[in-house]
Scaffold this motif. Sequence first.
Motif, PDB file in Angstrom:
ATOM      1  N   ASN A 144       1.624 -17.153  -1.224  1.00 34.27           N
ATOM      2  CA  ASN A 144       2.489 -16.322  -0.382  1.00 34.27           C
ATOM      3  C   ASN A 144       2.042 -16.467   1.076  1.00 34.27           C
ATOM      4  OD1 ASN A 144       0.251 -14.380   0.118  1.00 34.27           O
ATOM      5  ND2 ASN A 144       0.442 -14.088  -2.083  1.00 34.27           N
ATOM      6  N   GLN A 147      -1.453 -15.280   2.240  1.00 38.93           N
ATOM      7  CA  GLN A 147      -2.539 -16.250   2.037  1.00 38.93           C
ATOM      8  C   GLN A 147      -2.420 -17.427   2.994  1.00 38.93           C
ATOM      9  OE1 GLN A 147      -4.071 -17.080  -1.799  1.00 38.93           O
ATOM     10  NE2 GLN A 147      -3.211 -15.255  -2.733  1.00 38.93           N
ATOM     11  N   ASN A 241       2.607   1.170   4.468  1.00 38.76           N
ATOM     12  CA  ASN A 241       2.089   2.261   3.629  1.00 38.76           C
ATOM     13  C   ASN A 241       0.584   2.425   3.864  1.00 38.76           C
ATOM     14  OD1 ASN A 241       0.784   0.273   2.127  1.00 38.76           O
ATOM     15  ND2 ASN A 241       2.265   0.308   0.463  1.00 38.76           N
ATOM     16  N   TRP A 403       7.374  -8.833 -11.981  1.00 39.43           N
ATOM     17  CA  TRP A 403       7.587  -7.571 -12.693  1.00 39.43           C
ATOM     18  C   TRP A 403       7.244  -6.432 -11.757  1.00 39.43           C
ATOM     19  CZ3 TRP A 403      10.330  -6.979 -16.915  1.00 39.43           C
ATOM     20  CH2 TRP A 403      10.544  -8.086 -17.729  1.00 39.43           C
ATOM     21  N   LEU A 405       6.926  -2.537 -10.518  1.00 41.19           N
ATOM     22  CA  LEU A 405       6.581  -1.238 -11.115  1.00 41.19           C
ATOM     23  C   LEU A 405       7.306  -0.132 -10.364  1.00 41.19           C
ATOM     24  CD1 LEU A 405       2.680  -1.618 -11.161  1.00 41.19           C
ATOM     25  CD2 LEU A 405       4.329  -2.518 -12.819  1.00 41.19           C
ATOM     26  N   LEU A 412       6.302   1.513  -6.821  1.00 44.65           N
ATOM     27  CA  LEU A 412       4.976   2.107  -6.624  1.00 44.65           C
ATOM     28  C   LEU A 412       4.192   1.305  -5.597  1.00 44.65           C
ATOM     29  CD1 LEU A 412       3.968   2.846 -10.326  1.00 44.65           C
ATOM     30  CD2 LEU A 412       4.786   4.442  -8.591  1.00 44.65           C
ATOM     31  N   TYR A 434      11.870 -11.152  -5.311  1.00 46.15           N
ATOM     32  CA  TYR A 434      11.434 -10.665  -3.998  1.00 46.15           C
ATOM     33  C   TYR A 434      11.882 -11.595  -2.870  1.00 46.15           C
ATOM     34  CZ  TYR A 434       7.347 -13.816  -4.874  1.00 46.15           C
ATOM     35  OH  TYR A 434       6.520 -14.871  -5.153  1.00 46.15           O
TER      36      TYR A 434
HETATM   37  N1  CBY Z   1      -3.669 -11.306  -1.354  1.00 49.25           N
HETATM   38  C1  CBY Z   1      -2.461 -11.663  -1.851  1.00 49.25           C
HETATM   39  O1  CBY Z   1      -2.158 -12.807  -2.121  1.00 49.25           O
HETATM   40  C2  CBY Z   1      -1.433 -10.568  -1.979  1.00 49.25           C
HETATM   41  C3  CBY Z   1      -0.633 -10.407  -0.697  1.00 49.25           C
HETATM   42  C4  CBY Z   1       0.260  -9.175  -0.694  1.00 49.25           C
HETATM   43  C5  CBY Z   1       1.151  -9.157   0.552  1.00 49.25           C
HETATM   44  C6  CBY Z   1      -0.646  -7.897  -0.797  1.00 49.25           C
HETATM   45  C7  CBY Z   1       0.270  -6.881  -1.513  1.00 49.25           C
HETATM   46  C8  CBY Z   1      -1.165  -7.411   0.539  1.00 49.25           C
HETATM   47  C9  CBY Z   1      -2.668  -7.524   0.656  1.00 49.25           C
HETATM   48  N2  CBY Z   1      -3.197  -6.826   1.610  1.00 49.25           N
HETATM   49  O2  CBY Z   1      -3.332  -8.208  -0.070  1.00 49.25           O
HETATM   50  C10 CBY Z   1       1.141  -8.980  -1.944  1.00 49.25           C
HETATM   51  N3  CBY Z   1       1.013  -7.740  -2.394  1.00 49.25           N
HETATM   52  C11 CBY Z   1       2.005  -9.929  -2.521  1.00 49.25           C
HETATM   53  C12 CBY Z   1       2.177 -11.291  -1.897  1.00 49.25           C
HETATM   54  C13 CBY Z   1       2.745  -9.649  -3.695  1.00 49.25           C
HETATM   55  C14 CBY Z   1       3.588 -10.712  -4.422  1.00 49.25           C
HETATM   56  C15 CBY Z   1       2.617 -11.553  -5.313  1.00 49.25           C
HETATM   57  C16 CBY Z   1       3.185 -12.873  -5.781  1.00 49.25           C
HETATM   58  C17 CBY Z   1       2.934 -13.967  -4.754  1.00 49.25           C
HETATM   59  N4  CBY Z   1       3.967 -14.595  -4.272  1.00 49.25           N
HETATM   60  O3  CBY Z   1       1.828 -14.238  -4.400  1.00 49.25           O
HETATM   61  C18 CBY Z   1       4.554  -9.802  -5.215  1.00 49.25           C
HETATM   62  C19 CBY Z   1       5.019 -10.347  -6.551  1.00 49.25           C
HETATM   63  C20 CBY Z   1       5.792  -9.496  -4.362  1.00 49.25           C
HETATM   64  C21 CBY Z   1       3.713  -8.521  -5.332  1.00 49.25           C
HETATM   65  N5  CBY Z   1       2.777  -8.462  -4.340  1.00 49.25           N
HETATM   66  C22 CBY Z   1       3.892  -7.593  -6.332  1.00 49.25           C
HETATM   67  C23 CBY Z   1       3.267  -6.366  -6.350  1.00 49.25           C
HETATM   68  C24 CBY Z   1       3.500  -5.426  -7.494  1.00 49.25           C
HETATM   69  C25 CBY Z   1       2.622  -5.874  -8.689  1.00 49.25           C
HETATM   70  C26 CBY Z   1       3.225  -5.494 -10.016  1.00 49.25           C
HETATM   71  C27 CBY Z   1       2.653  -6.273 -11.171  1.00 49.25           C
HETATM   72  N6  CBY Z   1       3.427  -7.209 -11.710  1.00 49.25           N
HETATM   73  O4  CBY Z   1       1.537  -6.047 -11.594  1.00 49.25           O
HETATM   74  C28 CBY Z   1       3.121  -4.058  -6.841  1.00 49.25           C
HETATM   75  C29 CBY Z   1       2.393  -3.135  -7.802  1.00 49.25           C
HETATM   76  C30 CBY Z   1       4.404  -3.417  -6.261  1.00 49.25           C
HETATM   77  C31 CBY Z   1       5.377  -2.872  -7.305  1.00 49.25           C
HETATM   78  N7  CBY Z   1       5.825  -1.662  -7.101  1.00 49.25           N
HETATM   79  O5  CBY Z   1       5.721  -3.513  -8.251  1.00 49.25           O
HETATM   80  C32 CBY Z   1       2.249  -4.526  -5.619  1.00 49.25           C
HETATM   81  N8  CBY Z   1       2.458  -5.868  -5.421  1.00 49.25           N
HETATM   82  C33 CBY Z   1       1.464  -3.711  -4.811  1.00 49.25           C
HETATM   83  C34 CBY Z   1       1.447  -2.220  -4.982  1.00 49.25           C
HETATM   84  C35 CBY Z   1       0.655  -4.249  -3.752  1.00 49.25           C
HETATM   85  C36 CBY Z   1      -0.285  -3.391  -2.907  1.00 49.25           C
HETATM   86  C37 CBY Z   1      -1.545  -2.958  -3.675  1.00 49.25           C
HETATM   87  C38 CBY Z   1      -2.075  -1.630  -3.194  1.00 49.25           C
HETATM   88  C39 CBY Z   1      -3.131  -1.061  -4.106  1.00 49.25           C
HETATM   89  N9  CBY Z   1      -3.443   0.183  -3.895  1.00 49.25           N
HETATM   90  O6  CBY Z   1      -3.671  -1.684  -4.961  1.00 49.25           O
HETATM   91  C40 CBY Z   1      -0.514  -4.337  -1.666  1.00 49.25           C
HETATM   92  C41 CBY Z   1      -1.830  -4.133  -0.937  1.00 49.25           C
HETATM   93  C42 CBY Z   1      -0.379  -5.767  -2.332  1.00 49.25           C
HETATM   94  C43 CBY Z   1      -1.672  -6.239  -2.977  1.00 49.25           C
HETATM   95  N10 CBY Z   1       0.625  -5.491  -3.392  1.00 49.25           N
HETATM   96 CO1  CBY Z   1       1.727  -6.899  -3.953  1.00 49.25          CO
HETATM   97  C44 CBY Z   1       0.655  -4.108  -0.696  1.00 49.25           C
HETATM   98  C45 CBY Z   1       0.709  -2.711  -0.112  1.00 49.25           C
HETATM   99  O7  CBY Z   1       1.131  -1.785  -0.763  1.00 49.25           O
HETATM  100  N11 CBY Z   1       0.316  -2.545   1.125  1.00 49.25           N
HETATM  101  C46 CBY Z   1      -4.728 -12.254  -1.098  1.00 49.25           C
HETATM  102  C47 CBY Z   1      -5.783 -12.299  -2.189  1.00 49.25           C
HETATM  103  C48 CBY Z   1      -6.840 -13.292  -1.835  1.00 49.25           C
HETATM  104  O8  CBY Z   1      -6.318 -11.022  -2.340  1.00 49.25           O
END
Ligand code: CBY
Length: 434
Positions: A144, A147, A241, A403, A405, A412, A434
């Motif tokens: 993504n 990264q 958030n 997937w 949540l 969430l 997404y």
């Molecule tokens: N880190 C990464 O590669 C993740 C980058 C990130 C932008 C990340 C948030 C932000 C961060 N600071 O790390 C991210 N999420 C991404 C890119 C993604 C996508 C992952 C797939 C991909 N292309 O790499 C995607 C699919 C859109 C995604 N996040 C999904 C989700 C849901 C996971 C559900 C599941 N299948 O288990 C979820 C739960 C959202 C939902 N309602 O479904 C989710 N993410 C959340 C909540 C979060 C936050 C976690 C907060 C916490 N308290 O744990 C987040 C910090 C983060 C991790 N995602 Co994403 C964003 C936020 O709320 N501010 C680099 C690696 C080296 O660590």
Amino acid sequence: MKQSHQLPLMGLLLFSLIPSQLCEICEVSEENYIRLKPLLNTMNQSKYTRGTSSSVNVLLSLQLVGIQNQNLKQKLIQQIEYIVKRRLSQVSSGELALIILALGACRNPDKNLIYDYHLIDKLENKFQAEIENMEAHNGNPLTNYYQLSLDVLALCLFNGNYSTTKVVNYFTPENKNYYFGSQFSVDTGAMAVLALTCVKRSLINGQVKTDESNLKNISIYIKSLVEKILSEKKENGLIGNTFSTGEAMQALFVSSDYYHENDWNCQQTLNTVLTEISQGAFSTPNVAAQVLPALMGKTFLDVNKDSSCVSAAGNFSISTQEPITVTTPGSQSSISVNYSVRINETYFANVTVPNGSVFLDVMKKAQEMNDTIFGFTMEESSWGPYITSVQGLWASNNDRTYWELLSGGKPLSQGVGSYVVHDGENLEVRWSKY
Ligand code: CBY
């Protein structure tokens, strides 16, 4: 006007120009360090056994803020050494970038690992693979843009090779990878601002040569991303958030030339984050590690400044006490929730779990009840468990499917491993794009 009057005026003018070159930073004052203690305790109490990248985030955070906890640092460095020696091929580009940042921060002997294991070359290759994947799969990287931004940042800070023109081509603020659905990802935008600011600075310093138009475009991108970040500012000062606010603060610290003083009340944001800390919002090592640097006025761009490694917080002690688990008499009682899996159809179950259970417990219970409908797989990430498939349907980065949540129809902001469910709640995992 006489010459003697002009001189001080000129001086004043010059002086007033300098601050605009510096970052606008607000940070927790020394007497308030105590309010950061819950973060340090969370970081300390985690069990870093699986060699996942949360140990990397924690080390980077401790290094940046200058906390001298040698025991913990040694433990973390051993974890990272293990990853570097045994399973580097399985590490994603952004994880490797974080490893480089964590090992490279401060003048520490472990910096040598970066060069002994040719980590910069390996990152260049992983970054290249991301670009190739985008070319083959409709602009979708292997991972993504969060990264990819980490990749550019690490290559930029540690003099790796990257093409400024490619950065300009791929990081346009309109790129879909800054968005999940129609929602701008503040975390992603913030990391991109840090990366682009590093690139901009090396162009200005003449460390990297390029044509004027690239520099101009990078400035335009930073400005536009900063606007998008600020437009996600909430009334209470959080940006995006709770979990994106620390990174947004870092981005705003380094880009104060691009917004007006009145556009952001840093102190308000800081105070709200401190309140959230006191309410236990940052209860996993990764979220704690991500917010800490900004609270102490540090950004990832400080990684190769030696000064960032010693600070007034240096001797701030981290207690080693085990987390206090409160077991009130009523806590063994059960609650019941509605759980559903939605693909095109929706599949329902009423699930009973012990009070205090997390989303994952509900999914496991439903799976026990009916494996065909509620069977799922997951993998460990630095954020805790990530759901990879339900009913045999797999999430795919190439197709931008996952997937999602939800609770009561709202997404969430925590993962399955940390979201605590409530009696009567309507929980859902939804096949989404997404
Ligand atoms: N880190 C990464 O590669 C993740 C980058 C990130 C932008 C990340 C948030 C932000 C961060 N600071 O790390 C991210 N999420 C991404 C890119 C993604 C996508 C992952 C797939 C991909 N292309 O790499 C995607 C699919 C859109 C995604 N996040 C999904 C989700 C849901 C996971 C559900 C599941 N299948 O288990 C979820 C739960 C959202 C939902 N309602 O479904 C989710 N993410 C959340 C909540 C979060 C936050 C976690 C907060 C916490 N308290 O744990 C987040 C910090 C983060 C991790 N995602 Co994403 C964003 C936020 O709320 N501010 C680099 C690696 C080296 O660590």
